[in-house]
Design a protein around this motif. Structure first.
Motif, PDB file in Angstrom:
ATOM      1  N   SER A 275       0.912  -1.504  -0.116  1.00 34.20           N
ATOM      2  CA  SER A 275      -0.034  -0.060   0.383  1.00 34.20           C
ATOM      3  C   SER A 275       0.231   1.728   0.237  1.00 34.20           C
ATOM      4  O   SER A 275       1.850   1.331   0.868  1.00 34.20           O
ATOM      5  N   PRO A 276       0.518   1.938  -0.675  1.00 34.59           N
ATOM      6  CA  PRO A 276       1.821   3.711  -0.537  1.00 34.59           C
ATOM      7  C   PRO A 276       1.681   4.226   0.523  1.00 34.59           C
ATOM      8  O   PRO A 276       2.409   5.315   1.124  1.00 34.59           O
ATOM      9  N   PHE A 277       0.318   4.057   1.288  1.00 32.73           N
ATOM     10  CA  PHE A 277      -0.048   4.960   2.259  1.00 32.73           C
ATOM     11  C   PHE A 277       0.952   4.199   3.583  1.00 32.73           C
ATOM     12  O   PHE A 277       0.733   5.239   4.676  1.00 32.73           O
ATOM     13  N   ARG A 278       1.357   3.375   3.550  1.00 33.48           N
ATOM     14  CA  ARG A 278       1.262   3.017   4.598  1.00 33.48           C
ATOM     15  C   ARG A 278       3.090   3.020   5.298  1.00 33.48           C
ATOM     16  O   ARG A 278       2.569   3.333   6.667  1.00 33.48           O
ATOM     17  N   GLU A 279       3.904   4.043   4.394  1.00 32.09           N
ATOM     18  CA  GLU A 279       4.734   5.251   5.075  1.00 32.09           C
ATOM     19  C   GLU A 279       4.105   6.863   5.857  1.00 32.09           C
ATOM     20  O   GLU A 279       4.776   6.441   6.007  1.00 32.09           O
ATOM     21  N   PHE A 280       2.935   6.383   5.026  1.00 31.65           N
ATOM     22  CA  PHE A 280       2.376   7.569   5.788  1.00 31.65           C
ATOM     23  C   PHE A 280       1.710   7.671   6.952  1.00 31.65           C
ATOM     24  O   PHE A 280       2.698   8.093   7.641  1.00 31.65           O
TER      25      PHE A 280
END
Length: 351
Positions: A275-280
């Protein structure tokens, strides 16, 4: 933009959120055994519950048995979960070497490699696979698991579960301990290589053996132990909530050592990792930045929701002067008639 429009917009958003929250969620009944999967056959709930009950710790990783053997010098308890043929075969030599050194390994799957079965002289009969259509059609019928092993710690017990969660059965092997079975006895045909001729299970014709459908089998090896379980679907989120006592009895055999569950022998179904939002979401500054961006988008949508046309000024309708005109004419006529009467009176007086 007036206040009524904002109140209407806020009420509409709250109503939409309430309806979305009340709508039934569609579950994915695919066995993944993934640590971050909250679906029925994931292991998010399973790992959360077991981690709180293991006194020496519980971790989840994607390291193979060889990597774990190099990482830890002291014995550990290993949990390997899988379902069907779509998994990487466990290295038999490493598995036996770890058990020889005192490691405890719980291997739950509906299929075991021929090399492992031939080495330990066990037989696995895969007779079932999970199907959501069959599960919904036969969901009202339950079968029974009989717990008969580990008599020093537990009394015999029975557990009622759905039969479609039984993926396979095992044949009792010499020197092993039957922990749980699903039927008292069943007549099956096996070749002589699967069981010794001196076994009391063998019949006179030496081609038929009466065996219980074993779903949990303990095989001591060296200083350690290998536990074979053919009901891996019960060691998931759905299984530990539907039949917790049975799962706890299996896991309690590992609690004397630190427990490590490895996901190295199954496909990577961990969708949260991609998921691209994992780091955010993992870092507070980036998380608040994401929240502010979403808030800005909502405010922009709210301000742009109003019409863009210039406001038209409200003008009063033209005044009706017809009544004033009639009044003026009437006044003139009245004044003219009055002057005529005065002129006539004056003329008469002069005469």
């Amino acid at each position: 933009m007036n206040r009524k429009f904002w109140l209407f917009l806020v009420a509409l958003l709250v109503l939409m959120l309430a309806l979305e929250y009340q709508m039934p969620r569609r579950f994915q009944w695919e066995p993944t055994f993934a640590h971050a999967d909250r679906q029925p056959f994931g292991c998010y709930v399973f790992d959360s519950i077991i981690s709180q009950e293991m006194p020496h710790g519980y971790t989840v990783c994607r390291k193979s048995l060889s990597q774990l053997a190099l990482q830890y010098t002291t014995p550990r308890s290993i949990v390997i979960l899988g379902s069907g043929y779509q998994h990487e075969d466990v290295n038999v030599d490493t598995l036996l070497a770890l058990a020889q050194r005192g490691w405890r390994i719980l291997y739950a799957n509906s299929y075991f490699s021929h090399e492992l079965c031939d080495t330990l002289h066990i037989y696995c009969n895969s007779h079932n696979y999970f199907s959501l259509q069959n599960f919904m059609r036969e969901s009202q019928q339950r079968d029974t698991i009989f717990w008969t092993g580990d008599t020093l710690h537990y009394q015999p017990a029975t557990y009622f579960v759905y039969p479609l969660l039984f993926n396979a059965c095992l044949l009792d092997s010499i020197g092993s301990e039957t922990l749980a079975k699903i039927h008292d006895w069943e007549t099956l045909e096996f070749t002589e290589e699967h069981v010794s001729k001196d076994s009391p299970l063998m019949q006179k014709d030496s081609r038929t053996v009466r065996v219980p459908d074993i779903v949990a089998l303990s095989y001591p090896f060296g200083k350690g132990e290998i536990i074979f379980v053919t009901t891996p679907l019960l060691m998931t989120n759905y299984g530990i909530l539907d039949c917790p006592a049975y799962v706890h009895r299996l896991m309690n055999r590992l609690k004397d050592l630190p427990v490590v569950r490895t996901e190295a022998y199954m496909p990577n179904y961990n969708t949260s990792e991609s998921s691209p939002f994992r780091e955010f979401l993992k870092r507070p500054p980036l998380r608040w930045a994401l929240y502010l961006v979403l808030l800005g988008v909502v405010l922009l949508m709210g301000f742009n929701a109003r019409r863009r046309q210039r406001a038209i000024p409200v003008e009063a309708p033209p005044r009706n002067y017809q009544l004033d005109f009639i009044r003026h004419i009437g006044t003139l006529q009245y004044m003219k008639q009055k002057q005529n009467r005065i002129w006539k009176r004056t003329t008469k007086e002069e005469e």
